[in-house]
Design a protein around this motif. Structure first.
Motif, PDB file in Angstrom:
ATOM      1  N   GLY A  39      11.170  30.330 -59.027  1.00 24.21           N
ATOM      2  CA  GLY A  39       9.779  30.878 -58.672  1.00 24.21           C
ATOM      3  C   GLY A  39       9.910  32.386 -58.434  1.00 24.21           C
ATOM      4  N   VAL A  40      11.071  32.958 -58.731  1.00 26.72           N
ATOM      5  CA  VAL A  40      11.621  34.204 -58.535  1.00 26.72           C
ATOM      6  C   VAL A  40      11.667  34.965 -60.152  1.00 26.72           C
ATOM      7  CG1 VAL A  40      13.184  36.000 -58.079  1.00 26.72           C
ATOM      8  CG2 VAL A  40      12.868  33.826 -56.485  1.00 26.72           C
ATOM      9  N   SER A  41      10.885  35.728 -60.279  1.00 24.83           N
ATOM     10  CA  SER A  41      10.734  36.688 -61.680  1.00 24.83           C
ATOM     11  C   SER A  41      11.941  37.211 -61.942  1.00 24.83           C
ATOM     12  CB  SER A  41       9.610  37.380 -61.604  1.00 24.83           C
ATOM     13  OG  SER A  41       8.325  36.858 -61.553  1.00 24.83           O
ATOM     14  N   ARG A  42      12.453  37.518 -63.244  1.00 22.05           N
ATOM     15  CA  ARG A  42      13.368  38.473 -63.616  1.00 22.05           C
ATOM     16  C   ARG A  42      13.609  39.630 -62.989  1.00 22.05           C
ATOM     17  NH1 ARG A  42      15.924  37.211 -68.825  1.00 22.05           N
ATOM     18  NH2 ARG A  42      15.149  35.377 -69.515  1.00 22.05           N
ATOM     19  N   GLN A  43      12.675  40.538 -62.884  1.00 24.41           N
ATOM     20  CA  GLN A  43      12.570  41.630 -61.887  1.00 24.41           C
ATOM     21  C   GLN A  43      11.321  41.489 -61.182  1.00 24.41           C
ATOM     22  OE1 GLN A  43      12.804  42.215 -65.728  1.00 24.41           O
ATOM     23  NE2 GLN A  43      14.950  42.187 -65.362  1.00 24.41           N
ATOM     24  N   HIS A  44      11.529  40.943 -59.772  1.00 23.49           N
ATOM     25  CA  HIS A  44      10.473  40.675 -58.999  1.00 23.49           C
ATOM     26  C   HIS A  44      10.109  41.615 -57.945  1.00 23.49           C
ATOM     27  CE1 HIS A  44       8.518  36.830 -57.383  1.00 23.49           C
ATOM     28  NE2 HIS A  44       7.991  37.862 -56.223  1.00 23.49           N
ATOM     29  N   ALA A  45      10.795  42.282 -57.524  1.00 21.96           N
ATOM     30  CA  ALA A  45      10.358  43.548 -56.541  1.00 21.96           C
ATOM     31  C   ALA A  45      11.512  44.334 -56.377  1.00 21.96           C
ATOM     32  CB  ALA A  45      10.347  42.721 -55.230  1.00 21.96           C
ATOM     33  N   ALA A  46      11.229  45.463 -55.664  1.00 24.73           N
ATOM     34  CA  ALA A  46      12.131  46.601 -55.359  1.00 24.73           C
ATOM     35  C   ALA A  46      11.898  47.161 -53.973  1.00 24.73           C
ATOM     36  CB  ALA A  46      11.892  47.770 -56.477  1.00 24.73           C
ATOM     37  N   ILE A  47      12.774  47.645 -53.167  1.00 17.07           N
ATOM     38  CA  ILE A  47      12.749  48.311 -51.985  1.00 17.07           C
ATOM     39  C   ILE A  47      13.085  49.597 -52.207  1.00 17.07           C
ATOM     40  CG2 ILE A  47      13.654  48.572 -49.806  1.00 17.07           C
ATOM     41  CD1 ILE A  47      14.434  45.448 -49.669  1.00 17.07           C
ATOM     42  N   TYR A  54      11.131  53.430 -46.074  1.00 18.20           N
ATOM     43  CA  TYR A  54      11.582  52.321 -47.014  1.00 18.20           C
ATOM     44  C   TYR A  54      10.046  51.498 -47.239  1.00 18.20           C
ATOM     45  CZ  TYR A  54      16.520  52.781 -46.145  1.00 18.20           C
ATOM     46  OH  TYR A  54      17.691  53.556 -46.413  1.00 18.20           O
ATOM     47  N   TYR A  55       9.852  51.186 -48.501  1.00 20.33           N
ATOM     48  CA  TYR A  55       8.832  50.471 -48.981  1.00 20.33           C
ATOM     49  C   TYR A  55       9.334  49.276 -49.806  1.00 20.33           C
ATOM     50  CZ  TYR A  55       5.975  54.485 -47.882  1.00 20.33           C
ATOM     51  OH  TYR A  55       5.573  55.609 -47.244  1.00 20.33           O
ATOM     52  N   ILE A  56       8.444  48.052 -49.875  1.00 21.11           N
ATOM     53  CA  ILE A  56       8.491  47.110 -50.564  1.00 21.11           C
ATOM     54  C   ILE A  56       7.608  46.987 -51.742  1.00 21.11           C
ATOM     55  CG2 ILE A  56       7.466  45.573 -49.141  1.00 21.11           C
ATOM     56  CD1 ILE A  56      10.062  44.552 -51.282  1.00 21.11           C
ATOM     57  N   VAL A  57       7.945  46.955 -53.014  1.00 19.60           N
ATOM     58  CA  VAL A  57       6.929  47.095 -54.140  1.00 19.60           C
ATOM     59  C   VAL A  57       7.201  45.916 -55.081  1.00 19.60           C
ATOM     60  CG1 VAL A  57       6.470  48.651 -56.250  1.00 19.60           C
ATOM     61  CG2 VAL A  57       7.377  49.531 -53.860  1.00 19.60           C
ATOM     62  N   ASP A  58       6.237  45.293 -55.297  1.00 14.63           N
ATOM     63  CA  ASP A  58       6.012  44.202 -56.255  1.00 14.63           C
ATOM     64  C   ASP A  58       6.164  44.840 -57.779  1.00 14.63           C
ATOM     65  OD1 ASP A  58       5.235  41.979 -57.921  1.00 14.63           O
ATOM     66  OD2 ASP A  58       3.761  41.427 -56.545  1.00 14.63           O
ATOM     67  N   LEU A  59       7.008  44.248 -58.545  1.00 14.39           N
ATOM     68  CA  LEU A  59       7.297  44.765 -59.940  1.00 14.39           C
ATOM     69  C   LEU A  59       6.694  43.980 -60.822  1.00 14.39           C
ATOM     70  CD1 LEU A  59      10.909  45.486 -59.676  1.00 14.39           C
ATOM     71  CD2 LEU A  59       9.009  47.212 -59.355  1.00 14.39           C
ATOM     72  N   GLY A  60       5.344  43.494 -60.334  1.00 13.54           N
ATOM     73  CA  GLY A  60       4.452  42.753 -61.438  1.00 13.54           C
ATOM     74  C   GLY A  60       4.848  41.171 -61.533  1.00 13.54           C
ATOM     75  N   SER A  61       5.389  40.647 -60.422  1.00 15.78           N
ATOM     76  CA  SER A  61       5.962  39.351 -60.537  1.00 15.78           C
ATOM     77  C   SER A  61       5.033  38.376 -60.557  1.00 15.78           C
ATOM     78  CB  SER A  61       6.674  39.119 -58.977  1.00 15.78           C
ATOM     79  OG  SER A  61       5.695  39.011 -58.302  1.00 15.78           O
ATOM     80  N   GLN A  62       5.454  37.005 -61.035  1.00 10.36           N
ATOM     81  CA  GLN A  62       4.498  36.130 -61.240  1.00 10.36           C
ATOM     82  C   GLN A  62       3.888  35.370 -59.917  1.00 10.36           C
ATOM     83  OE1 GLN A  62       5.581  33.160 -64.198  1.00 10.36           O
ATOM     84  NE2 GLN A  62       3.639  32.163 -64.323  1.00 10.36           N
TER      85      GLN A  62
END
Length: 236
Positions: A39-47, A54-62
């Motif tokens: 359920g985790v995308s290949r490139q899911h998110a970034a901090i 600090y920010y949490i960013v969704d990298l276009g995850s499914q």
């Protein structure tokens, strides 16, 4: 300066110190933080570190990124915030946590995952909570020939099947060798490795070399039937 602690179910699996460099989070090797799960995308998110925050960013995850149970695209982090990515919970902390369980720092070596991301439709907090309680379990269903099936958890990087008293799982037969086959963890996968005179079949076809095991794989060793599982299960 901050830290993140990564939990799967009740287990602390990893922890990282954050600096000014971007921390990428995803299923595949090459990410700063690898979360092995379908359920985790290949490139899911970034901090990301921006202007002292600090920010949490969704990298276009499914399947999305949730911060304190709210779905976010980009959001500033505060200490004690909880980021949920599939069934992983990442806690943003001011100080480093306790040591993770032995062997858990490299949990990715214990996982076997599909190459594709599985979509999970999440519509409420209960579904998020149910995902938090799921953990990965690797086991065999073993038949003894009389119709009785026994569940055997795989907790070691290598288990042996054979007639030897040192084998983890036994087989019968006058000419059966001490070790007929082994199941070995190789990176993110498990392999079935036949030995000489092991008489090993995978999906009803004889094999002579290492063969990757998939969730639901059926194999036999000297006539004893096994079914391999590597899947998410709900903790109590």
């Amino acid at each position: 300066m901050g830290y993140i602690r990564v939990y799967r179910g009740n287990d602390l699996t990893n922890q990282l110190e954050l600096g000014e460099e971007q921390v990428t989070i995803g299923r595949t090797e090459g990410n700063t933080l690898v979360l092995p799960g379908d359920g985790v995308s290949r490139q899911h998110a970034a901090i990301e570190f921006q202007n002292g925050e600090y920010y949490i960013v969704d990298l276009g995850s499914q399947n999305g990124v949730f911060l304190n149970n709210e779905k976010v695209v980009k959001s500033k982090l505060k200490y004690w915030d909880e980021i949920q990515i599939h069934n992983f919970v990442i806690k943003f902390m001011a100080t480093q946590g306790l040591s993770a369980k032995k062997g858990a720092q490299n949990q990715t070596a214990q996982e076997s995952e599909s190459d594709k991301t599985k979509f999970f439709k999440i519509t409420d907090e209960k579904q998020l909570d149910d995902l938090r309680k799921k953990t990965k379990e690797c086991f065999l269903n073993c038949s003894d020939g009389s119709g009785v099936v026994k569940k055997v958890l795989i907790k070691k990087p290598k288990i042996a099947i054979g007639k030897s008293k040192d084998a983890d799982l036994s087989v019968s037969g006058w000419f059966a060798p001490g070790i007929c086959a082994t199941i070995e963890r190789q990176g993110n996968n498990y392999e079935l490795v036949p030995r000489k005179r092991g008489k090993v079949s995978y999906q009803n076809k004889p094999i002579v070399g290492p063969t990757k095991l998939l969730d639901g794989s059926v194999f036999s060793v000297r006539g004893r039937q096994f079914k391999f599982f590597n899947r998410l299960t709900k903790t109590s």
